[in-house]
Motif scaffolding. Structure first.
Motif, PDB file in Angstrom:
ATOM      1  N   ASP A   1       0.864  -1.164   0.000  1.00  0.00           N
ATOM      2  CA  ASP A   1       0.000   0.000   0.000  1.00  0.00           C
ATOM      3  C   ASP A   1       0.914   1.231   0.000  1.00  0.00           C
ATOM      4  O   ASP A   1       1.698   1.421   0.940  1.00  0.00           O
ATOM      5  N   SER A   2       0.844   2.045  -1.041  1.00  0.00           N
ATOM      6  CA  SER A   2       1.799   3.144  -1.185  1.00  0.00           C
ATOM      7  C   SER A   2       1.610   4.239  -0.138  1.00  0.00           C
ATOM      8  O   SER A   2       2.561   4.970   0.169  1.00  0.00           O
ATOM      9  N   ALA A   3       0.405   4.353   0.444  1.00  0.00           N
ATOM     10  CA  ALA A   3       0.172   5.369   1.467  1.00  0.00           C
ATOM     11  C   ALA A   3       0.582   4.877   2.844  1.00  0.00           C
ATOM     12  O   ALA A   3       1.263   5.571   3.600  1.00  0.00           O
ATOM     13  N   LEU A   4       0.188   3.643   3.182  1.00  0.00           N
ATOM     14  CA  LEU A   4       0.488   3.093   4.504  1.00  0.00           C
ATOM     15  C   LEU A   4       1.831   2.368   4.558  1.00  0.00           C
ATOM     16  O   LEU A   4       2.329   2.058   5.650  1.00  0.00           O
ATOM     17  N   ARG A   5       2.395   2.074   3.386  1.00  0.00           N
ATOM     18  CA  ARG A   5       3.686   1.382   3.297  1.00  0.00           C
ATOM     19  C   ARG A   5       3.659   0.047   4.028  1.00  0.00           C
ATOM     20  O   ARG A   5       4.545  -0.267   4.824  1.00  0.00           O
ATOM     21  N   ARG A   6       2.621  -0.729   3.768  1.00  0.00           N
ATOM     22  CA  ARG A   6       2.573  -2.051   4.364  1.00  0.00           C
ATOM     23  C   ARG A   6       2.183  -3.076   3.296  1.00  0.00           C
ATOM     24  O   ARG A   6       1.491  -2.759   2.330  1.00  0.00           O
ATOM     25  N   LEU A   7       2.625  -4.289   3.508  1.00  0.00           N
ATOM     26  CA  LEU A   7       2.482  -5.346   2.515  1.00  0.00           C
ATOM     27  C   LEU A   7       1.025  -5.705   2.270  1.00  0.00           C
ATOM     28  O   LEU A   7       0.252  -5.893   3.206  1.00  0.00           O
ATOM     29  N   THR A   8       0.661  -5.790   0.990  1.00  0.00           N
ATOM     30  CA  THR A   8      -0.688  -6.195   0.617  1.00  0.00           C
ATOM     31  C   THR A   8      -0.713  -7.478  -0.201  1.00  0.00           C
ATOM     32  O   THR A   8      -1.672  -8.241  -0.125  1.00  0.00           O
ATOM     33  N   ARG A   9       0.353  -7.722  -0.980  1.00  0.00           N
ATOM     34  CA  ARG A   9       0.391  -8.914  -1.836  1.00  0.00           C
ATOM     35  C   ARG A   9       1.788  -9.515  -1.844  1.00  0.00           C
ATOM     36  O   ARG A   9       2.803  -8.812  -1.761  1.00  0.00           O
ATOM     37  N   TYR A  10       1.829 -10.821  -1.967  1.00  0.00           N
ATOM     38  CA  TYR A  10       3.068 -11.567  -2.187  1.00  0.00           C
ATOM     39  C   TYR A  10       2.790 -12.550  -3.305  1.00  0.00           C
ATOM     40  O   TYR A  10       1.855 -13.351  -3.215  1.00  0.00           O
TER      41      TYR A  10
ATOM     42  N   ASP B   1       5.274 -26.121   1.405  1.00  0.00           N
ATOM     43  CA  ASP B   1       5.181 -27.119   0.338  1.00  0.00           C
ATOM     44  C   ASP B   1       3.793 -27.752   0.317  1.00  0.00           C
ATOM     45  O   ASP B   1       3.044 -27.678   1.294  1.00  0.00           O
ATOM     46  N   ASP B   2       3.473 -28.409  -0.799  1.00  0.00           N
ATOM     47  CA  ASP B   2       2.216 -29.153  -0.856  1.00  0.00           C
ATOM     48  C   ASP B   2       2.395 -30.517  -0.193  1.00  0.00           C
ATOM     49  O   ASP B   2       3.439 -30.819   0.389  1.00  0.00           O
ATOM     50  N   GLU B   3       1.371 -31.349  -0.283  1.00  0.00           N
ATOM     51  CA  GLU B   3       1.404 -32.650   0.380  1.00  0.00           C
ATOM     52  C   GLU B   3       2.504 -33.561  -0.145  1.00  0.00           C
ATOM     53  O   GLU B   3       2.922 -34.505   0.532  1.00  0.00           O
ATOM     54  N   ASN B   4       3.006 -33.285  -1.347  1.00  0.00           N
ATOM     55  CA  ASN B   4       4.051 -34.115  -1.955  1.00  0.00           C
ATOM     56  C   ASN B   4       5.443 -33.511  -1.804  1.00  0.00           C
ATOM     57  O   ASN B   4       6.401 -34.004  -2.399  1.00  0.00           O
ATOM     58  N   GLY B   5       5.545 -32.434  -1.024  1.00  0.00           N
ATOM     59  CA  GLY B   5       6.848 -31.825  -0.803  1.00  0.00           C
ATOM     60  C   GLY B   5       7.286 -30.893  -1.911  1.00  0.00           C
ATOM     61  O   GLY B   5       8.446 -30.475  -1.958  1.00  0.00           O
ATOM     62  N   LYS B   6       6.372 -30.527  -2.796  1.00  0.00           N
ATOM     63  CA  LYS B   6       6.689 -29.630  -3.903  1.00  0.00           C
ATOM     64  C   LYS B   6       6.319 -28.206  -3.520  1.00  0.00           C
ATOM     65  O   LYS B   6       5.262 -27.950  -2.939  1.00  0.00           O
ATOM     66  N   GLY B   7       7.190 -27.265  -3.854  1.00  0.00           N
ATOM     67  CA  GLY B   7       6.951 -25.877  -3.501  1.00  0.00           C
ATOM     68  C   GLY B   7       5.714 -25.308  -4.180  1.00  0.00           C
ATOM     69  O   GLY B   7       5.476 -25.545  -5.363  1.00  0.00           O
ATOM     70  N   LEU B   8       4.924 -24.569  -3.421  1.00  0.00           N
ATOM     71  CA  LEU B   8       3.722 -23.941  -3.954  1.00  0.00           C
ATOM     72  C   LEU B   8       4.048 -22.546  -4.488  1.00  0.00           C
ATOM     73  O   LEU B   8       4.787 -21.789  -3.860  1.00  0.00           O
ATOM     74  N   VAL B   9       3.511 -22.208  -5.644  1.00  0.00           N
ATOM     75  CA  VAL B   9       3.641 -20.861  -6.197  1.00  0.00           C
ATOM     76  C   VAL B   9       2.322 -20.152  -5.919  1.00  0.00           C
ATOM     77  O   VAL B   9       1.265 -20.580  -6.383  1.00  0.00           O
ATOM     78  N   VAL B  10       2.388 -19.068  -5.141  1.00  0.00           N
ATOM     79  CA  VAL B  10       1.167 -18.518  -4.550  1.00  0.00           C
ATOM     80  C   VAL B  10       0.985 -17.025  -4.820  1.00  0.00           C
ATOM     81  O   VAL B  10       1.921 -16.308  -5.191  1.00  0.00           O
ATOM     82  N   ASP B  11      -0.236 -16.599  -4.590  1.00  0.00           N
ATOM     83  CA  ASP B  11      -0.607 -15.192  -4.563  1.00  0.00           C
ATOM     84  C   ASP B  11      -1.245 -14.970  -3.194  1.00  0.00           C
ATOM     85  O   ASP B  11      -2.376 -15.373  -2.955  1.00  0.00           O
ATOM     86  N   ILE B  12      -0.495 -14.350  -2.274  1.00  0.00           N
ATOM     87  CA  ILE B  12      -0.986 -14.151  -0.913  1.00  0.00           C
ATOM     88  C   ILE B  12      -1.544 -12.740  -0.781  1.00  0.00           C
ATOM     89  O   ILE B  12      -0.880 -11.760  -1.138  1.00  0.00           O
ATOM     90  N   ARG B  13      -2.748 -12.642  -0.247  1.00  0.00           N
ATOM     91  CA  ARG B  13      -3.434 -11.363  -0.086  1.00  0.00           C
ATOM     92  C   ARG B  13      -3.604 -11.099   1.408  1.00  0.00           C
ATOM     93  O   ARG B  13      -4.241 -11.876   2.115  1.00  0.00           O
ATOM     94  N   TYR B  14      -3.021  -9.972   1.860  1.00  0.00           N
ATOM     95  CA  TYR B  14      -2.971  -9.684   3.286  1.00  0.00           C
ATOM     96  C   TYR B  14      -4.052  -8.694   3.720  1.00  0.00           C
ATOM     97  O   TYR B  14      -4.406  -7.774   2.986  1.00  0.00           O
ATOM     98  N   ARG B  15      -4.531  -8.894   4.940  1.00  0.00           N
ATOM     99  CA  ARG B  15      -5.430  -7.929   5.558  1.00  0.00           C
ATOM    100  C   ARG B  15      -5.004  -7.751   7.010  1.00  0.00           C
ATOM    101  O   ARG B  15      -4.395  -8.632   7.609  1.00  0.00           O
TER     102      ARG B  15
END
Length: 274
Positions: free
Chosen positions: A212-221, A228-242
């Motif tokens: 957030d450019s005004a509050l300077r805090r993380l909103t997305r990753y 990892d997933d159940e098989n030990g494979k790395g997950l590629v994600v879109d994390i949305r923070y609140r």
């Protein structure tokens, strides 16, 4: 090259999740930032897991709890900011793999340790020296690093730092710089995180961070997760923070209710339920 004996993107897996706490504000108030991140598949938008960041009774300690979409516990991380705002020591227990990862910092030395379910602890120690040009940044301290260097970054000046990659038990050089957001937004400032070395940049996919450019805090990753997933494979994600304020010095973690899961998967339900 042993650094890439896993998929190249694993280079960033240790900083996939950043603790988003303003320590000064937390110490000055009885209310603490309770930060929740919902992780979706980057390509298929499937809800995967939730991470909850909360304060503990020790004002310098932070806990991160990871829950599968069914509410079961995936992992737990404990951070100690006593070693510095950008250099917190941490221990993460990955429950699925019965694996424990830790990075400890005492100003002169970094100790990285990985203990697997069927293996002995592999521990490596690195002496470190202070460097204004390339400081040490550990795990969630990266969020503070960005905010401390905000004006330089938004003016277009990349910032470099050294980062302990616990999963590979070595220090790597990374850089962060501004970039165009890869998602629709009218208010976010985005940054790209990638290796400093041009050759490594060819092998590792960058990570996108939205603030957030005004509050300077993380909103997305957006990028490879540290889960990892159940098989030990790395997950590629879109994390949305609140963000929300919670009374007291600690927050409790409750299983996700069926209603919460439904709302996460279909935000439009919020209006119908309210």
């Amino acid at each position: 090259m042993k650094l890439f004996d896993r998929p190249p993107a694993r280079l960033f897996s240790s900083i996939a999740v950043l603790a988003i706490f303003a320590l000064e504000n937390a110490q000055a108030s009885q209310f603490h930032e309770h930060v929740i991140g919902d992780a979706f598949g980057l390509k298929n938008t499937e809800f995967l897991y939730r991470e909850t960041h909360c304060g503990l009774e020790n004002m310098l300690a932070r806990q991160v709890v990871y829950q599968h979409r069914d509410g079961s516990l995936i992992a737990r991380k404990l951070l100690d900011y006593g070693s510095g705002n950008i250099t917190p020591s941490f221990v993460q227990h990955n429950i699925r793999a019965n694996e424990k990862i830790s990075v400890l910092f005492d100003q002169k030395q970094i100790t990285m340790s990985v203990t697997g379910a069927e293996t002995r602890a592999v521990e490596n120690k690195y002496p470190v020296t202070a460097s204004a040009k390339s400081p040490i940044v550990i795990d969630a301290g990266f969020d503070v690093f960005i905010r401390n260097n905000w004006d330089k970054l938004v003016s277009g000046k990349p910032q470099e730092f050294r980062f302990p990659l616990a999963s590979r038990s070595r220090l790597v050089s990374l850089q962060v710089k501004p970039t165009v957001c890869g998602y629709e937004t009218e208010s976010d400032q985005c940054f790209k995180l990638e290796p400093s070395n041009w050759f490594f940049r060819m092998l590792a996919a960058p990570i996108e961070l939205g603030y957030d450019s005004a509050l300077r805090r993380l909103t997305r990753y957006r990028g490879l997760s540290n889960i990892d997933d159940e098989n030990g494979k790395g997950l590629v994600v879109d994390i949305r923070y609140r963000y929300q304020s919670t009374p007291g010095l600690a927050c409790s973690i409750e299983p996700l209710s069926l209603i919460e899961q439904a709302v996460i998967l279909n935000p439009g339900l919020v209006l119908k339920l309210s």
